[in-house]
Write an enzyme that holds these catalytic residues in place. Structure first.
Site: not given
Ligand SMILES: Cc1cc2nc3c(=O)[nH]c(=O)nc-3n(C[C@H](O)[C@H](O)[C@H](O)COP(=O)(O)O)c2cc1C
Ligand SMILES: [Mn+2]
Length: 528
Positions: A176, A180-181, A194, A279, A328
């Site tokens: 995956n 996630y920051r 996450w 991805e 945020d």
């Molecule tokens: C700049 C930015 C920062 C993000 N930070 C977070 C974060 O800290 N934690 C989180 O869970 N999702 C965050 N997201 C949203 C996730 O990247 C998004 O939900 C993504 O689809 C998660 O991937 P996954 O489905 O593989 O878990 C962020 C998105 C952006 C554009």
């Molecule tokens: Mn994913």
């Protein structure tokens, strides 16, 4: 035409007049945020909103380092990033894929060939080495070597804001990629934010389940330790993964982080793809060129070969630490909570790595344009489950999870409510706090038209649907973290079959004969 890495992308931006180099010294603590925020918001009333991408070449305290921000910060740059003139082009390619039917004859088969050839480009390729291995630091490395921003005054510290986090599903072996920051705690540890509904968190929970089952099998389960059923583990985790009671046996989940990849890969990390679709595949589809991966030095994961910076490491299954607060994309600070801790085992990077970052805050910021791209690209996929969907709009100020406006082709009573529930059960659309449903003849991109229709068309007590469910971790108003209520507004025209027996009036429209006559006489009126 895909960009092979961040540098090709930066050159393309520069050639297109979309990038400004900043040679004046700027501080990564707050100052770069203030500059990038002003640039993000310049000219924000037009489609070309959002000033240029910024390349800081003189970051205070980091001599010789370079920092990229606002690379996605306009509709135009988002299209450039994805290599298209219009996001509809991608939606069309997806539609083709989803509309595949069995070929009826030779001609149909021939027509399908380009699409099948296209498929071959999606799959990632493992290569033996790549630019991300130019410098390999196994002993002497520090997260503090990179110009990581402190974005806002009340932030808990410095955060890596644009990390592509890679983990492997212990169950399926699939990888995956999620953004996630990461809060930098010190030279070798960072937070792993996450959220619990995200795929990285599920990999973590799966690793926890396995560790518990293994410990129980080895007779190592501590006395009084909780049951190891998956349901039980889920119930005891919150925030990212808090274990509320009972000891968790030790163990780890390997995690790699790529910072500064080609723009499509960075975008792929935010795309809400189905959990089992890698991805890397999505990036390959969007780029129309496979993503090249190389093996990590210290862990069993692969990372994008051309990344500027790669962090290799792991999270312990029995370790959580306060993370946040963090300014945020809702425009508010998200509250602190407990999240896993990422331990770095090795850093590899290109020579003179470019640190790629972003800021989030009151919209519009660059993530608004990334979100809009997701909205356009996902419409054809949403239609697979919600075929009556005509168009959707997630207004930027609705920060994506607060407000979704949709139009539908209504064919049976109660359909607007069916659509709301479908949205609340569709992947990350589950977070949507308010869904507004209109008839197909309303242009949902026109918020004035939407406002006029919605508030004229509803009898609030009758047309509002409340429900309960999971909400975004960033929601500070919900009754509990991650759990709260949602609202749907059925603003479609009501039918007798829905119990509405009064006549429904027509909308006011002038007849075309009169309009044409006035067109012809317009000049002579001398009004303009
Ligand atoms: C700049 C930015 C920062 C993000 N930070 C977070 C974060 O800290 N934690 C989180 O869970 N999702 C965050 N997201 C949203 C996730 O990247 C998004 O939900 C993504 O689809 C998660 O991937 P996954 O489905 O593989 O878990 C962020 C998105 C952006 C554009
Ligand atoms: Mn994913």
């Amino acid at each position: 035409m895909a960009y092979n890495d961040l540098r090709e992308w930066i050159s393309a931006l520069e050639r297109a007049g979309e990038l400004k180099r900043i040679r004046v010294e700027a501080d990564p603590i707050l100052e770069i945020t203030e500059i990038a925020d002003r640039v993000s918001k310049s000219g924000s009333q037009t489609a070309a909103a959002g000033g240029p991408a910024l390349l800081f070449e003189n970051v205070k305290g980091y001599p010789g380092s370079t920092l990229l921000i606002n690379q996605f910060g306009s509709a135009r740059r988002m299209q450039m990033a994805l290599g298209v003139d219009s996001l509809e082009a991608i939606a069309d390619r997806l539609r083709l894929l989803t509309e595949v039917k069995s070929p009826q004859g030779l001609l149909d088969k021939i027509k399908m060939l380009p699409m099948l050839a296209d498929l071959g480009k999606f799959f990632p390729k493992t290569v033996s080495s790549g630019p991300c291995k130019e410098v390999i630091r196994k002993g002497d490395f520090s997260l503090l070597d990179f110009p990581v921003l402190q974005c806002w005054p009340q932030d808990a510290g410095r955060f890596i804001t644009l990390p592509c986090v890679i983990s492997r599903d212990p169950r399926t072996g699939k990888r995956n990629l999620g953004m996630y920051r990461m809060q930098v705690y010190d030279a070798r540890t960072a937070g792993m934010h996450w959220q619990r509904q995200k795929v990285g968190a599920e990999h973590y929970r799966e690793a926890m389940r396995r560790a518990q089952i293994a410990a129980a099998a080895a007779g190592e389960a501590p006395p009084g330790s909780p049951s190891t059923s998956a349901v039980d583990i889920m119930a005891r985790t919150s925030g990212g993964s808090r274990v509320a009671d009972g000891p968790q046996p030790p163990g780890k989940l390997e995690v790699a982080v790529a910072i500064g990849t080609d723009p499509v890969l960075t975008f792929a990390a935010i795309v809400p793809s189905p959990p089992d679709v890698e991805e890397f595949l999505i990036a390959g589809f969007l780029r129309e060129k496979p993503v090249e991966l190389v093996k990590c030095e210290t862990i069993d994961l692969e990372v994008p070969a051309s990344a500027e910076i790669v962090l290799e490491g792991y999270v312990n299954l029995d370790e959580l630490r306060p993370e946040g607060p963090f300014g945020d994309h809702t425009g508010f600070y998200s509250l602190g909570d407990l999240y896993p801790v990422f331990h770095v085992t090795c850093i590899t990077h290109r020579k003179n790595p470019i640190y790629s970052t972003t800021i989030v805050g009151k919209p519009p910021m660059e993530d608004a344009w990334m979100g809009k791209a997701v909205e356009r690209i996902f419409l054809p996929l949403m239609r697979l489950t919600i075929p009556e969907l005509v168009d959707i709009n997630l207004p930027i100020e609705g920060v994506f999870h607060n407000l979704m406006i949709v139009s539908i082709r209504k064919s049976y009573p109660g359909q607007a409510r069916k659509v709301m529930h479908a949205i609340w059960s569709l992947g990350q659309a589950m977070f949507t706090k308010c869904v507004v449903v209109l008839d197909e003849d309303c242009d949902v991109q026109d918020l004035r038209e939407v406002t006029l229709r919605v508030f004229n068309n509803i009898d609030p007590e009758r047309d509002i649907q409340f429900t309960l469910g999971p909400v975004d971790s960033l929601d500070h108003a919900s009754r509990l973290p991650d759990f709260g209520s949602k609202m749907g507004i059925d603003a479609t025209r009501k039918w007798p079959a829905e119990g509405f027996t009064r006549p429904w009036p027509d909308e006011i429209r002038m007849d075309s004969a009169t309009q044409e006559k006035v067109d012809r006489m317009w000049k002579s009126l001398g009004i303009d």
